[in-house]
Design a protein around this motif. Sequence first.
Motif, PDB file in Angstrom:
ATOM      1  N   GLU A  18       4.291   5.894   3.703  1.00 40.13           N
ATOM      2  CA  GLU A  18       3.141   6.663   3.229  1.00 40.13           C
ATOM      3  C   GLU A  18       3.093   6.693   1.693  1.00 40.13           C
ATOM      4  O   GLU A  18       2.029   6.539   1.092  1.00 40.13           O
ATOM      5  N   GLN A  19       4.238   6.876   1.066  1.00 40.74           N
ATOM      6  CA  GLN A  19       4.296   6.903  -0.394  1.00 40.74           C
ATOM      7  C   GLN A  19       3.970   5.525  -0.987  1.00 40.74           C
ATOM      8  O   GLN A  19       3.308   5.438  -2.021  1.00 40.74           O
ATOM      9  N   LYS A  20       4.425   4.463  -0.333  1.00 40.93           N
ATOM     10  CA  LYS A  20       4.095   3.107  -0.800  1.00 40.93           C
ATOM     11  C   LYS A  20       2.597   2.862  -0.702  1.00 40.93           C
ATOM     12  O   LYS A  20       1.996   2.270  -1.601  1.00 40.93           O
ATOM     13  N   ASP A  21       1.992   3.308   0.396  1.00 36.85           N
ATOM     14  CA  ASP A  21       0.540   3.166   0.547  1.00 36.85           C
ATOM     15  C   ASP A  21      -0.195   3.886  -0.579  1.00 36.85           C
ATOM     16  O   ASP A  21      -1.144   3.355  -1.150  1.00 36.85           O
ATOM     17  N   LYS A  22       0.259   5.080  -0.920  1.00 32.27           N
ATOM     18  CA  LYS A  22      -0.361   5.845  -2.009  1.00 32.27           C
ATOM     19  C   LYS A  22      -0.179   5.119  -3.348  1.00 32.27           C
ATOM     20  O   LYS A  22      -1.104   5.050  -4.160  1.00 32.27           O
ATOM     21  N   TRP A  24       0.095   1.886  -3.810  1.00 30.68           N
ATOM     22  CA  TRP A  24      -0.839   0.752  -3.827  1.00 30.68           C
ATOM     23  C   TRP A  24      -2.275   1.230  -4.038  1.00 30.68           C
ATOM     24  O   TRP A  24      -3.044   0.584  -4.746  1.00 30.68           O
ATOM     25  N   GLU A  25      -2.633   2.357  -3.447  1.00 31.63           N
ATOM     26  CA  GLU A  25      -3.970   2.912  -3.673  1.00 31.63           C
ATOM     27  C   GLU A  25      -4.173   3.223  -5.154  1.00 31.63           C
ATOM     28  O   GLU A  25      -5.234   2.939  -5.708  1.00 31.63           O
ATOM     29  N   ASP A  26      -3.155   3.799  -5.777  1.00 33.40           N
ATOM     30  CA  ASP A  26      -3.240   4.106  -7.208  1.00 33.40           C
ATOM     31  C   ASP A  26      -3.350   2.821  -8.028  1.00 33.40           C
ATOM     32  O   ASP A  26      -4.138   2.746  -8.974  1.00 33.40           O
TER      33      ASP A  26
END
Length: 71
Positions: A18-22, A24-26
Motif C-alpha cells: 500500500e505504501q509503495k502504491d502511494k 508511485w502515485e506521488d
Amino acid sequence: MEETLEDALACFDNLSAEQKDKAWEDFEAMDLDGDGTITLIEYQQFYYGSSYRIPFQELNTNRDGKLFLGI
C-alpha cells in the motif's frame, strides 16, 4: 549524496504494498509532463509549502537535472 539515494531505495524496498502504491502515485503526480522523470521545477511545485522533503540535489546524484525511479 549517493548514500541518500541508496537509503531512499532501501526505504522503498521496506514499504508495504500500500505504501509503495502511494509512493508511485506521488511520483506520477509530480511528473507533470508525463515523461517518466521529475525535474527540479516539478519537484518544487509538488512540495511547495511543505516542510518535509529531501533536497532535490541530494536525489539528483548524476546532476542531470531529472529524477528517474527505475524501481
